[in-house]
Design a protein around this motif. Structure first.
Motif, PDB file in Angstrom:
ATOM      1  N   TYR A  66     -11.706  15.365  10.931  1.00 22.22           N
ATOM      2  CA  TYR A  66     -11.870  14.575  12.154  1.00 22.22           C
ATOM      3  C   TYR A  66     -12.962  13.509  12.027  1.00 22.22           C
ATOM      4  CZ  TYR A  66     -15.508  18.132  13.047  1.00 22.22           C
ATOM      5  OH  TYR A  66     -16.581  18.976  12.940  1.00 22.22           O
ATOM      6  N   VAL A  67     -13.689  13.504  10.911  1.00 18.46           N
ATOM      7  CA  VAL A  67     -14.710  12.464  10.703  1.00 18.46           C
ATOM      8  C   VAL A  67     -14.024  11.150  10.358  1.00 18.46           C
ATOM      9  CG1 VAL A  67     -16.604  11.719   9.192  1.00 18.46           C
ATOM     10  CG2 VAL A  67     -16.472  14.086   9.966  1.00 18.46           C
ATOM     11  N   LYS A  68     -14.397  10.088  11.050  1.00 21.17           N
ATOM     12  CA  LYS A  68     -13.790   8.776  10.809  1.00 21.17           C
ATOM     13  C   LYS A  68     -14.877   7.752  10.499  1.00 21.17           C
ATOM     14  CE  LYS A  68      -9.818  10.419  11.720  1.00 21.17           C
ATOM     15  NZ  LYS A  68      -9.082  10.887  10.565  1.00 21.17           N
ATOM     16  N   THR A  69     -14.515   6.783   9.676  1.00 25.16           N
ATOM     17  CA  THR A  69     -15.449   5.673   9.492  1.00 25.16           C
ATOM     18  C   THR A  69     -15.408   4.840  10.774  1.00 25.16           C
ATOM     19  OG1 THR A  69     -13.700   4.377   8.487  1.00 25.16           O
ATOM     20  CG2 THR A  69     -15.186   5.503   6.992  1.00 25.16           C
ATOM     21  N   PRO A  70     -16.519   4.226  11.157  1.00 23.26           N
ATOM     22  CA  PRO A  70     -16.480   3.399  12.361  1.00 23.26           C
ATOM     23  C   PRO A  70     -15.541   2.211  12.151  1.00 23.26           C
ATOM     24  CG  PRO A  70     -18.659   3.333  11.302  1.00 23.26           C
ATOM     25  CD  PRO A  70     -17.822   4.253  10.494  1.00 23.26           C
ATOM     26  N   SER A  71     -14.962   1.695  13.240  1.00 17.77           N
ATOM     27  CA  SER A  71     -14.141   0.484  13.112  1.00 17.77           C
ATOM     28  C   SER A  71     -15.071  -0.664  12.712  1.00 17.77           C
ATOM     29  CB  SER A  71     -13.468   0.162  14.446  1.00 17.77           C
ATOM     30  OG  SER A  71     -14.468  -0.192  15.381  1.00 17.77           O
ATOM     31  N   ASP A  72     -14.483  -1.781  12.254  1.00 20.72           N
ATOM     32  CA  ASP A  72     -15.318  -2.914  11.834  1.00 20.72           C
ATOM     33  C   ASP A  72     -16.227  -3.368  12.975  1.00 20.72           C
ATOM     34  OD1 ASP A  72     -14.144  -2.766   9.429  1.00 20.72           O
ATOM     35  OD2 ASP A  72     -12.854  -4.525   9.667  1.00 20.72           O
ATOM     36  N   SER A  73     -15.667  -3.391  14.213  1.00 17.87           N
ATOM     37  CA  SER A  73     -16.491  -3.885  15.329  1.00 17.87           C
ATOM     38  C   SER A  73     -17.593  -2.876  15.680  1.00 17.87           C
ATOM     39  CB  SER A  73     -15.624  -4.215  16.544  1.00 17.87           C
ATOM     40  OG  SER A  73     -14.961  -3.061  16.969  1.00 17.87           O
ATOM     41  N   GLU A  74     -17.287  -1.576  15.595  1.00 18.55           N
ATOM     42  CA  GLU A  74     -18.322  -0.563  15.865  1.00 18.55           C
ATOM     43  C   GLU A  74     -19.447  -0.661  14.826  1.00 18.55           C
ATOM     44  OE1 GLU A  74     -15.742   3.135  17.772  1.00 18.55           O
ATOM     45  OE2 GLU A  74     -15.743   2.805  15.623  1.00 18.55           O
ATOM     46  N   PHE A  75     -19.047  -0.822  13.570  1.00 19.98           N
ATOM     47  CA  PHE A  75     -20.036  -0.894  12.495  1.00 19.98           C
ATOM     48  C   PHE A  75     -20.917  -2.133  12.678  1.00 19.98           C
ATOM     49  CE2 PHE A  75     -21.106  -1.767   7.895  1.00 19.98           C
ATOM     50  CZ  PHE A  75     -21.936  -0.674   7.738  1.00 19.98           C
ATOM     51  N   LYS A  76     -20.257  -3.258  12.987  1.00 13.46           N
ATOM     52  CA  LYS A  76     -21.010  -4.507  13.170  1.00 13.46           C
ATOM     53  C   LYS A  76     -21.989  -4.359  14.345  1.00 13.46           C
ATOM     54  CE  LYS A  76     -20.492  -9.494  13.845  1.00 13.46           C
ATOM     55  NZ  LYS A  76     -21.618  -9.509  14.758  1.00 13.46           N
ATOM     56  N   TYR A  77     -21.505  -3.734  15.417  1.00 16.92           N
ATOM     57  CA  TYR A  77     -22.369  -3.550  16.591  1.00 16.92           C
ATOM     58  C   TYR A  77     -23.608  -2.719  16.204  1.00 16.92           C
ATOM     59  CZ  TYR A  77     -24.130  -1.871  21.038  1.00 16.92           C
ATOM     60  OH  TYR A  77     -24.963  -1.562  22.090  1.00 16.92           O
ATOM     61  N   VAL A 131     -24.909  -2.179  13.215  1.00 16.96           N
ATOM     62  CA  VAL A 131     -25.777  -2.912  12.277  1.00 16.96           C
ATOM     63  C   VAL A 131     -26.599  -3.953  13.047  1.00 16.96           C
ATOM     64  CG1 VAL A 131     -25.799  -4.509  10.312  1.00 16.96           C
ATOM     65  CG2 VAL A 131     -24.297  -2.511  10.266  1.00 16.96           C
ATOM     66  N   ASP A 132     -25.951  -4.646  13.990  1.00 14.53           N
ATOM     67  CA  ASP A 132     -26.668  -5.655  14.789  1.00 14.53           C
ATOM     68  C   ASP A 132     -27.832  -5.029  15.558  1.00 14.53           C
ATOM     69  OD1 ASP A 132     -25.119  -7.697  13.919  1.00 14.53           O
ATOM     70  OD2 ASP A 132     -23.845  -7.817  15.702  1.00 14.53           O
TER      71      ASP A 132
END
Ligand code: SF4
Length: 327
Positions: free
Chosen positions: A224-235, A237-238
């Protein structure tokens, strides 16, 4: 089984020669939901007397390994492997012996930081150029859900105190490694909301020399572990960038030291070398090819035979095929 493996391709350190001082089965104080080694089979809360090599054994393994691998094509020597390295009471002596053999190569240890509140453990870390401490949560509940400590006595508060003390006591750099993730069942996440806020606040309070923002791109312990979506990851990191100097942030996908080839002076049984590597870390065909400096076509033939003989299995993660040793 040798205590030395790799050099494995690391996005953070390049060609990283691994030193495994808590040999399989995996022995750890945590049972992180994203662990690439599967679930924790041997739990520990203190120094372990299990499958623990001492400095004599590691020295002899490393000397033998350096007869084959060209040290010039190694970027870092990293204590990591099949469990939490600070559980080995010989850690300080082992680090001294390793230093004698590798000269001024970057010496790194990856730790889950659960033992750093103990003075004797911190004293064993003085030889390292960089101590990378795991910090995935800024509150106890996220810590418990995500890192799943194997005892109630292991708390985030102790982890934080340990890292703070270490930062004052060693000359080497103290880096934080943060695994950014979410779960398909909304069980836990650290890429948005209060958990992200408290994580950044805690990271800031530790004043680290570096922060390494990672994602679970290798097959995780829990599906059930997922990598964050690109937008979640960008958010996420920001949000870190609002608090930290960009030079202090190593971000997965931006800082990338992989794809460098290792040179070997001589080889050995290729099937064994592949199995030894996969026991410590799931790898792609390219990872194995770069690590062992063998053409992909040859690697493919051996991987196919290992899969057919049920010794390894394939698993897809983040659009890549990884090979793992079967339990
Ligand atoms: S601390 Fe490291 S070895 Fe231990 S469970 Fe977490 S990811 Fe796995």
């Amino acid at each position: 089984m040798s205590t030395i493996y790799g050099p494995v391709p690391s996005w953070r350190f390049g060609r990283s020669l691994g030193i495994d001082i808590v040999l399989p089965p995996k022995t750890c104080t945590l049972d992180c939901i994203y662990c690439q080694l599967g679930s924790t089979s041997t739990k520990a809360v203190d120094e372990t007397k299990g499958n623990i090599p001492d400095e004599v054994r590691v020295k002899s393994d490393l000397e033998a390994y350096l007869e084959n691998v060209n040290l010039q094509t190694v970027d870092a020597v990293t204590f990591s492997g099949s469990g939490e390295p600070t559980l080995n009471p010989h850690l300080g002596e082992i680090a001294k012996e390793v230093r004698k053999l590798i000269g001024n190569k970057l010496l790194v240890i990856l730790t889950n930081a659960t033992q750093l509140h103990k003075e004797k453990v911190r004293k064993r870390l003085v030889e390292f150029d960089m101590v990378v401490a795991k910090l995935d949560a800024g509150d106890e509940e996220t810590f418990r859900r995500l890192n799943r400590p194997k005892s109630k006595s292991i708390t985030l508060k102790k982890v934080i105190n340990g890292i703070k003390k270490l930062k004052k006591e060693i000359d080497g750099q103290v880096a934080l490694e943060v695994m950014l993730l979410r779960t398909s069942n909304n069980y836990v996440s650290n890429v948005f909301g209060r958990s992200l806020k408290s994580l950044i606040k805690t990271a800031k309070s530790l004043n680290p020399d570096l922060i390494q923002l990672d994602i679970p791109y290798r097959p995780p312990s829990e599906s059930y572990v997922k990598t964050p979506s690109d937008s979640e990851f960008k958010y996420a990191v920001d949000q870190f960038l609002r608090e930290f100097n960009p030079e202090k942030l190593w971000v997965y996908g931006i800082h990338d030291m992989r794809d460098k080839k290792v040179k070997w002076k001589s080889g050995g049984d290729l099937e064994n070398r592949i199995l030894t590597l996969l026991k410590r870390r799931p790898c792609t065909e390219s990872d194995i090819s770069n690590t062992l400096d063998i053409k992909k076509e040859k690697i493919q033939i051996i991987l196919k035979s290992l899969v057919e003989n049920d010794k390894i299995q394939k698993q897809e993660s983040k659009d890549k095929i990884y090979y793992l040793v079967k339990e």
